[in-house]
Design an enzyme around this catalytic site. Structure first.
Site, mmCIF file in Angstrom:
data_model
loop_
_atom_site.group_PDB
_atom_site.id
_atom_site.type_symbol
_atom_site.label_atom_id
_atom_site.label_comp_id
_atom_site.label_asym_id
_atom_site.label_seq_id
_atom_site.Cartn_x
_atom_site.Cartn_y
_atom_site.Cartn_z
ATOM 1 N N HIS A 1 11.056 21.735 -24.655
ATOM 2 C CA HIS A 1 12.410 22.220 -24.414
ATOM 3 C C HIS A 1 12.329 23.694 -24.014
ATOM 4 O O HIS A 1 11.306 24.369 -24.256
ATOM 5 C CB HIS A 1 13.284 22.004 -25.649
ATOM 6 C CG HIS A 1 13.654 20.556 -25.834
ATOM 7 N ND1 HIS A 1 13.814 19.966 -27.062
ATOM 8 C CD2 HIS A 1 13.867 19.582 -24.905
ATOM 9 C CE1 HIS A 1 14.131 18.692 -26.893
ATOM 10 N NE2 HIS A 1 14.161 18.426 -25.600
ATOM 11 N N HIS B 1 20.720 15.582 -23.465
ATOM 12 C CA HIS B 1 20.079 14.264 -23.342
ATOM 13 C C HIS B 1 19.393 13.873 -24.655
ATOM 14 O O HIS B 1 18.335 13.244 -24.647
ATOM 15 C CB HIS B 1 19.085 14.280 -22.186
ATOM 16 C CG HIS B 1 18.038 15.359 -22.307
ATOM 17 N ND1 HIS B 1 18.335 16.694 -22.390
ATOM 18 C CD2 HIS B 1 16.689 15.278 -22.369
ATOM 19 C CE1 HIS B 1 17.212 17.397 -22.494
ATOM 20 N NE2 HIS B 1 16.208 16.552 -22.492
ATOM 21 N N LYS C 1 8.947 26.392 -24.128
ATOM 22 C CA LYS C 1 8.046 26.227 -22.981
ATOM 23 C C LYS C 1 6.891 27.218 -23.017
ATOM 24 O O LYS C 1 5.752 26.862 -22.751
ATOM 25 C CB LYS C 1 8.829 26.337 -21.669
ATOM 26 C CG LYS C 1 9.597 25.046 -21.342
ATOM 27 C CD LYS C 1 10.275 25.109 -20.005
ATOM 28 C CE LYS C 1 10.828 23.765 -19.563
ATOM 29 N NZ LYS C 1 11.806 23.127 -20.410
ATOM 30 N N ARG D 1 11.083 7.422 -30.659
ATOM 31 C CA ARG D 1 11.083 6.079 -31.236
ATOM 32 C C ARG D 1 9.976 5.215 -30.618
ATOM 33 O O ARG D 1 9.244 4.511 -31.320
ATOM 34 C CB ARG D 1 12.446 5.419 -31.024
ATOM 35 C CG ARG D 1 12.522 4.016 -31.549
ATOM 36 C CD ARG D 1 13.864 3.350 -31.295
ATOM 37 N NE ARG D 1 13.750 1.938 -31.578
ATOM 38 C CZ ARG D 1 13.318 1.038 -30.700
ATOM 39 N NH1 ARG D 1 13.003 1.400 -29.482
ATOM 40 N NH2 ARG D 1 13.188 -0.224 -31.053
ATOM 41 N N THR E 1 8.659 21.603 -17.252
ATOM 42 C CA THR E 1 7.489 21.870 -18.102
ATOM 43 C C THR E 1 6.211 21.764 -17.275
ATOM 44 O O THR E 1 5.343 22.643 -17.319
ATOM 45 C CB THR E 1 7.430 20.854 -19.272
ATOM 46 O OG1 THR E 1 8.641 20.926 -20.022
ATOM 47 C CG2 THR E 1 6.259 21.127 -20.188
ATOM 48 N N ASP F 1 17.991 10.418 -25.102
ATOM 49 C CA ASP F 1 16.720 10.164 -24.402
ATOM 50 C C ASP F 1 15.545 10.678 -25.234
ATOM 51 O O ASP F 1 14.480 10.051 -25.296
ATOM 52 C CB ASP F 1 16.679 10.870 -23.039
ATOM 53 C CG ASP F 1 17.715 10.330 -22.072
ATOM 54 O OD1 ASP F 1 18.553 9.503 -22.494
ATOM 55 O OD2 ASP F 1 17.707 10.744 -20.901
ATOM 56 N N SER G 1 12.976 16.096 -14.435
ATOM 57 C CA SER G 1 13.293 16.994 -15.527
ATOM 58 C C SER G 1 13.890 16.166 -16.681
ATOM 59 O O SER G 1 14.503 15.117 -16.434
ATOM 60 C CB SER G 1 14.304 18.033 -15.046
ATOM 61 O OG SER G 1 14.565 18.956 -16.079
ATOM 62 N N GLY G 2 13.698 16.660 -17.911
ATOM 63 C CA GLY G 2 14.164 15.898 -19.071
ATOM 64 C C GLY G 2 15.617 15.441 -18.979
ATOM 65 O O GLY G 2 15.908 14.245 -19.104
ATOM 66 N N ASP H 1 12.308 12.188 -19.827
ATOM 67 C CA ASP H 1 11.875 11.616 -21.125
ATOM 68 C C ASP H 1 11.832 10.084 -21.034
ATOM 69 O O ASP H 1 10.929 9.440 -21.569
ATOM 70 C CB ASP H 1 12.848 12.026 -22.240
ATOM 71 C CG ASP H 1 12.945 13.526 -22.393
ATOM 72 O OD1 ASP H 1 12.376 14.076 -23.348
ATOM 73 O OD2 ASP H 1 13.610 14.147 -21.548
ATOM 74 N N ASP I 1 12.842 21.723 -29.489
ATOM 75 C CA ASP I 1 13.624 22.839 -30.031
ATOM 76 C C ASP I 1 14.622 22.243 -31.017
ATOM 77 O O ASP I 1 15.619 21.646 -30.625
ATOM 78 C CB ASP I 1 14.363 23.543 -28.884
ATOM 79 C CG ASP I 1 15.255 24.665 -29.401
ATOM 80 O OD1 ASP I 1 15.298 24.876 -30.631
ATOM 81 O OD2 ASP I 1 15.908 25.309 -28.575
HETATM 82 O O1 LIG Z 1 14.246 18.373 -21.562
HETATM 83 C C1 LIG Z 1 13.077 18.141 -21.684
HETATM 84 C C2 LIG Z 1 12.593 17.179 -22.697
HETATM 85 O O2 LIG Z 1 13.615 16.563 -23.408
HETATM 86 C C3 LIG Z 1 12.075 18.813 -20.840
HETATM 87 O O3 LIG Z 1 12.442 18.755 -19.490
HETATM 88 P P1 LIG Z 1 11.889 19.841 -18.487
HETATM 89 O O4 LIG Z 1 10.426 19.890 -18.631
HETATM 90 O O5 LIG Z 1 12.279 19.381 -17.113
HETATM 91 O O6 LIG Z 1 12.560 21.139 -18.848
#
Ligand SMILES: O=C(CO)COP(=O)(O)O
Length: 138
Positions: A8, A87, A12, A96, A37, A90, A54-55, A60, A80
């Site tokens: 997060h 999200h 990072k 899980r 990331t 996700d 991206s997450g 994810d 974090d």
């Molecule tokens: O949000 C994330 C994992 O839940 C990470 O996504 P990014 O690496 O795109 O910031």
């Protein structure tokens, strides 16, 4: 081994520092990451990383799908815990699936260090030498 790296935003730099510190070990494995990331780690370390979305845009979930396909061996996910994520469902789904498929998961540096040192020492070799992985059959 296929290793997924995720962090997060506020974590990072911690993950970049961690991967940098153990880059010799990471360089011997196939690395995957969520979009931002992966971009940052690749830039800072020079390691080759296959990037997903991206997450918040599904990254994810894409990594979760790889787990469900038995294509991921380790997840290092510096979460974090103090910031709400749009999200969050996700994120929970990915964690899980690690438990469903018994995938080693580290969510902070302390546990990641143990996993990486274990990887280096061969403690996780069973994952790659096992002919047929144990699959969840309900
Ligand atoms: O949000 C994330 C994992 O839940 C990470 O996504 P990014 O690496 O795109 O910031």
């Amino acid at each position: 081994m296929n290793i997924a790296l995720i962090a997060h935003d506020k974590k990072k730099q911690d993950l970049i520092d961690f991967v940098m510190a153990y880059s010799e070990i990471f360089s011997e494995h196939q690395l995957f990451a969520t979009g931002t990331t992966g971009k940052l780690i690749a830039k800072e370390t020079g390691l080759t990383i296959e990037r997903f979305q991206s997450g918040p845009l599904g990254g994810d979930q894409q990594i979760g799908a790889r787990i469900a396909n038995d294509e991921m061996d380790m997840i290092i996910f510096f979460r974090d815990p103090l910031t709400a994520q749009p999200h969050e469902p996700d994120v929970s789904a990915l964690l899980r699936l690690c438990d469903v498929y018994k995938i080693p998961l580290a969510t902070n540096e302390a546990s990641a260090e143990i996993l990486i040192r274990g990887l280096e020492s061969g403690w996780l070799d069973w994952r790659s030498i096992k002919e047929k992985r144990v699959r969840y059959d309900g």
